[in-house]
Design an enzyme around this catalytic site. Sequence first.
Site, PDB file in Angstrom:
ATOM      1  N   ARG A 214     -17.410   3.845   6.533  1.00 32.51           N
ATOM      2  CA  ARG A 214     -16.323   3.052   5.638  1.00 32.51           C
ATOM      3  C   ARG A 214     -15.041   2.740   6.339  1.00 32.51           C
ATOM      4  NH1 ARG A 214     -14.959   2.432   0.051  1.00 32.51           N
ATOM      5  NH2 ARG A 214     -17.007   3.299  -0.535  1.00 32.51           N
TER       6      ARG A 214
ATOM      7  N   ASP B 192     -12.382  -2.076  -7.605  1.00 29.78           N
ATOM      8  CA  ASP B 192     -12.565  -0.696  -8.777  1.00 29.78           C
ATOM      9  C   ASP B 192     -11.869  -0.631  -9.921  1.00 29.78           C
ATOM     10  OD1 ASP B 192     -14.825   0.174  -7.115  1.00 29.78           O
ATOM     11  OD2 ASP B 192     -13.658   1.775  -6.276  1.00 29.78           O
TER      12      ASP B 192
ATOM     13  N   TYR C 101     -28.604   7.530   5.872  1.00 28.12           N
ATOM     14  CA  TYR C 101     -28.896   6.547   7.072  1.00 28.12           C
ATOM     15  C   TYR C 101     -27.723   6.513   7.863  1.00 28.12           C
ATOM     16  CZ  TYR C 101     -24.990   4.998   3.676  1.00 28.12           C
ATOM     17  OH  TYR C 101     -23.850   4.794   3.129  1.00 28.12           O
TER      18      TYR C 101
ATOM     19  N   GLU D  74       1.097  -1.244   0.070  1.00 31.76           N
ATOM     20  CA  GLU D  74       0.109  -0.036   0.114  1.00 31.76           C
ATOM     21  C   GLU D  74       0.892   1.431   0.081  1.00 31.76           C
ATOM     22  OE1 GLU D  74      -2.387   2.989   0.098  1.00 31.76           O
ATOM     23  OE2 GLU D  74      -3.065   0.882  -0.109  1.00 31.76           O
ATOM     24  N   GLN D  75       0.637   2.208  -0.831  1.00 28.08           N
ATOM     25  CA  GLN D  75       1.601   3.478  -0.984  1.00 28.08           C
ATOM     26  C   GLN D  75       1.157   4.527   0.131  1.00 28.08           C
ATOM     27  OE1 GLN D  75       0.500   5.518  -4.654  1.00 28.08           O
ATOM     28  NE2 GLN D  75      -1.767   5.883  -4.118  1.00 28.08           N
TER      29      GLN D  75
END
Length: 386
Positions: free
Chosen positions: A104, A287, A209, A30-31
């Site tokens: 998230r 994605d 929500y 991961e960068q």
Amino acid sequence: MRAVVVGAGIGGLTAALSLRRAGWDVTLVEQAARFTEVGAGIQLAPNATRVLRRLDVLDAVAAPAARPSHVSFRTWSDGAEICRYALGREAEEEFGAPYLLLHRADLHQALSAAVPSESVRLSTTVVDITQDDDSAQVTTATGERLGADLVVAADGIRSAARRWLFGEDEAVFSKTAAYRALLPVAEVADLGLPPLGVWLGPDRHFVHYWVRRGELLNVVAVFSTGAPAQESWTDRAEPGEQLREFAQWDPRVLSVLERAGQVLRYGIHTRTPLTRWNLGRVTLLGDSAHAMVPFQAQGAAQAILDAAALGDALTDTTPAEVPAALDRYVARRLPTATSTQAASTQAGRDFHLPDGPEATARNARMAAHAGENRFMPQSAAWGADR
């Protein structure tokens, strides 16, 4: 069997867990220098939460989540309910897993906590992926080369790996953007909002929500725009901008937007569907393969399903069998992900119909469907692990 997973977002973390469950030695690169709390709300339908149960992380994911009893679709101008569908216990009993609403960052934290720290390399930027018949190699910005039997590129909507594999192909602006905000429950307690609400109007829709066990209200106010908008979790809207975009909407919607403190402006982008995601020992996931508009709340779920299918396809494989296993993974997942992309785009068109005969017919169709079915039309996919 050694795998390198590029990108430690939701898709990459879930892929690491799924491959480890299949017996692989996984290095996750991961960068970013550290995991930070970015993003806002996210919805996880039972097709995703069932996978998380298989990976032994559902309890950790569900702990900070909210569990809505139902979703209510409403008209933009007066908040009249068009229809509602059951979620909550009814959906869990029907589909074998819960429907969850959460921040998230809470989902990311639960997934990252399940990946051993020694398997994660932060501050590592990938500048190239190469391969030959026997192995694949990831080259980092420092010149280090990481060899593996498999490389999974979960490097997001701006995927460099997608370009390296299949040529120039940029993210596409969907001509929609969203205002995002989080409000403490005390700020909106007087408005009588449903647990999950979707308000439909001309060229706009408004979603809200609860997250964080019902302590925060997540708000997503989507609007059509011809002006390009940056895809960013940190760009702030101009003061009052959201009120001008949603002028004349139901007073409850305007109250939420007015009471929101920090409002972020997020451009919604997609990727053009591909006919394949893999080449040799390298594959796309999430994605990077199929970024979609979020109008059916399936973006994260589809990445999680990718990870599950990848682990299944690569269980009990030898190094020589990896390319064929990736073919099976893509054959299983690409049709569903592509159709979900299309359905999400169509949902946006339906949500944004102008007042008049088309919107009236849409509302009638929705009400008729809800009168005969307990669950939303897209719930037909919630029972399938593909």
